[in-house]
Design a protein around this motif. Structure first.
Motif, PDB file in Angstrom:
ATOM      1  N   GLN A 210       0.820  -1.065   0.042  1.00 18.59           N
ATOM      2  CA  GLN A 210       0.080   0.282   0.481  1.00 18.59           C
ATOM      3  C   GLN A 210       1.021   0.929   0.183  1.00 18.59           C
ATOM      4  N   GLN A 211       1.687   1.343   0.907  1.00 19.12           N
ATOM      5  CA  GLN A 211       3.151   2.435   1.175  1.00 19.12           C
ATOM      6  C   GLN A 211       3.420   2.722  -0.971  1.00 19.12           C
ATOM      7  N   ALA A 212       3.523   1.623  -1.242  1.00 25.89           N
ATOM      8  CA  ALA A 212       4.925   1.620  -2.508  1.00 25.89           C
ATOM      9  C   ALA A 212       3.603   2.304  -3.341  1.00 25.89           C
ATOM     10  N   VAL A 213       2.018   1.978  -4.020  1.00 30.19           N
ATOM     11  CA  VAL A 213       0.456   2.523  -4.240  1.00 30.19           C
ATOM     12  C   VAL A 213       0.686   3.962  -3.858  1.00 30.19           C
ATOM     13  N   ASP A 214       0.780   4.384  -2.831  1.00 32.06           N
ATOM     14  CA  ASP A 214       0.534   5.709  -2.734  1.00 32.06           C
ATOM     15  C   ASP A 214       1.628   6.651  -3.026  1.00 32.06           C
ATOM     16  N   LEU A 215       2.868   5.468  -3.099  1.00 32.89           N
ATOM     17  CA  LEU A 215       4.042   6.669  -3.191  1.00 32.89           C
ATOM     18  C   LEU A 215       4.238   7.250  -4.629  1.00 32.89           C
ATOM     19  N   VAL A 216       4.264   5.975  -6.138  1.00 33.76           N
ATOM     20  CA  VAL A 216       3.703   5.551  -7.290  1.00 33.76           C
ATOM     21  C   VAL A 216       2.198   7.199  -6.671  1.00 33.76           C
ATOM     22  N   GLN A 217       1.482   7.119  -6.705  1.00 35.40           N
ATOM     23  CA  GLN A 217      -0.051   8.419  -7.043  1.00 35.40           C
ATOM     24  C   GLN A 217       0.882   9.702  -6.542  1.00 35.40           C
ATOM     25  N   GLU A 218       1.577   9.463  -5.795  1.00 30.39           N
ATOM     26  CA  GLU A 218       2.095  11.083  -5.157  1.00 30.39           C
ATOM     27  C   GLU A 218       2.654  11.686  -5.774  1.00 30.39           C
ATOM     28  N   LEU A 219       3.251  10.568  -6.776  1.00 32.76           N
ATOM     29  CA  LEU A 219       4.686  11.045  -7.564  1.00 32.76           C
ATOM     30  C   LEU A 219       4.028  11.254  -9.595  1.00 32.76           C
ATOM     31  N   GLU A 220       2.820  10.611  -9.112  1.00 31.32           N
ATOM     32  CA  GLU A 220       2.063  11.097 -10.541  1.00 31.32           C
ATOM     33  C   GLU A 220       3.106   9.547 -11.638  1.00 31.32           C
ATOM     34  N   VAL A 221       3.786   8.768 -11.631  1.00 30.45           N
ATOM     35  CA  VAL A 221       3.823   8.167 -12.398  1.00 30.45           C
ATOM     36  C   VAL A 221       3.486   7.069 -12.848  1.00 30.45           C
ATOM     37  N   SER A 222       2.756   7.728 -14.245  1.00 28.87           N
ATOM     38  CA  SER A 222       1.749   6.794 -15.225  1.00 28.87           C
ATOM     39  C   SER A 222       2.061   5.413 -15.049  1.00 28.87           C
ATOM     40  N   THR A 223       3.177   4.718 -14.610  1.00 27.04           N
ATOM     41  CA  THR A 223       3.410   3.465 -15.326  1.00 27.04           C
ATOM     42  C   THR A 223       4.737   2.993 -14.190  1.00 27.04           C
TER      43      THR A 223
END
Ligand SMILES: [Zn+2]
Ligand SMILES: [Zn+2]
Ligand SMILES: [Zn+2]
Length: 258
Positions: A210-223
């Motif tokens: 979950q922390q990894a998913v949250d960080l991807v979304q925070e950084l707005e990286v598409s892939t």
């Protein structure tokens, strides 16, 4: 220098024990899906002229053999933990064919560990046939290996500083559980982000799923792709089915071009 297309190969996507883990009877370790067979975490990065590997895991020899990799210009280390360094001795095969020392890039913390754990490599009395290594000390400043620009991103593995690396618009981060805002700025704008995601339960030095998913979304990286995966996370296909669009678990042998 303009960056040519980079080809990334995931050599291993498992946590320190690998998956399956020795003697484990769990359903993940018993899975027959090849995507549930994870060697220790490492990637190969190739441009038109240059080939480098990030970390030399205990599985390094097997990883190089299974992709028939014939040329290696450099090793880039993230941090000194054994699951990222143990395979260093096997770079000597490349020494034999290239007739030159392997260029190794590491921060001073990792260099100290290499000198301690591979003391024979750095000894004055050199046994014939041992690895030839040329150490290059790196810090937070970007540098080039051949035509590949490398931007270090310093992340935290509990209290240990670890280097992630940005290559063009591809950023690779393993063994982290915290990233400072200044370093997050170096990741933003990446087209592809790799992050470690150990398992669902909290861990002292690794991001959870979950922390990894949250960080991807925070950084707005598409892939994004997750690596350094424990058998405790679950089976590849089951976990993948739960992830948001654009985020997948990596698996051994996965190749990307960017
Ligand atoms: Zn690790
Ligand atoms: Zn297991
Ligand atoms: Zn580690």
């Amino acid at each position: 220098m303009s960056q040519s297309t980079l080809h990334i190969t995931f050599l291993g996507t498992g946590t320190s024990t690998g998956v399956p883990m020795i003697a484990c009877p769990c359903e993940v370790c018993a899975s027959v899906n090849p995507k549930d067979k994870r060697l220790r975490t490492s990637i190969l990065v190739q441009s038109e002229t240059t080939t480098l590997v990030v970390d030399t895991t205990p599985d390094f020899r097997q990883q190089m053999l299974r992709i028939s990799n014939k040329k290696l210009d450099a090793v880039l280390f993230t941090h000194p933990h054994k699951d990222h360094t143990a395979g260093l001795d096997d770079v000597r095969a490349y020494n034999f064919f290239s007739h030159r020392a392997m260029e190794v890039y590491a921060n001073s913390l990792t260099e100290e560990a290499l000198k301690r754990e591979f003391a024979y490599v750095f000894s004055d009395k050199r046994y014939p046939g041992i690895p030839e290594i040329n150490l290059n000390t790196i810090d937070e400043n970007p540098f080039y290996i051949g035509d590949i620009k490398v931007v270090p991103v310093q992340v935290w593995h509990y209290k240990m500083p670890v280097y992630g690396f940005r290559f063009g618009n591809f950023t690779y981060i393993t063994d982290a559980n915290r990233i400072d805002e200044t370093e997050k700025a170096k990741i933003r704008g990446s087209e592809i982000l790799v992050l470690n995601a150990l398992r669902r339960e909290d861990h002292i030095s690794h991001f959870t799923l979950q922390q990894a998913v949250d960080l991807v979304q925070e950084l707005e990286v598409s892939t994004a792709y997750f690596t350094h995966i424990s058998h405790q996370l679950g089976r590849h296909d089951d976990v993948n089915a739960t992830l948001p669009k654009g985020i997948e678990l990596a698996y051994d042998g996965l190749q990307l071009s960017i």
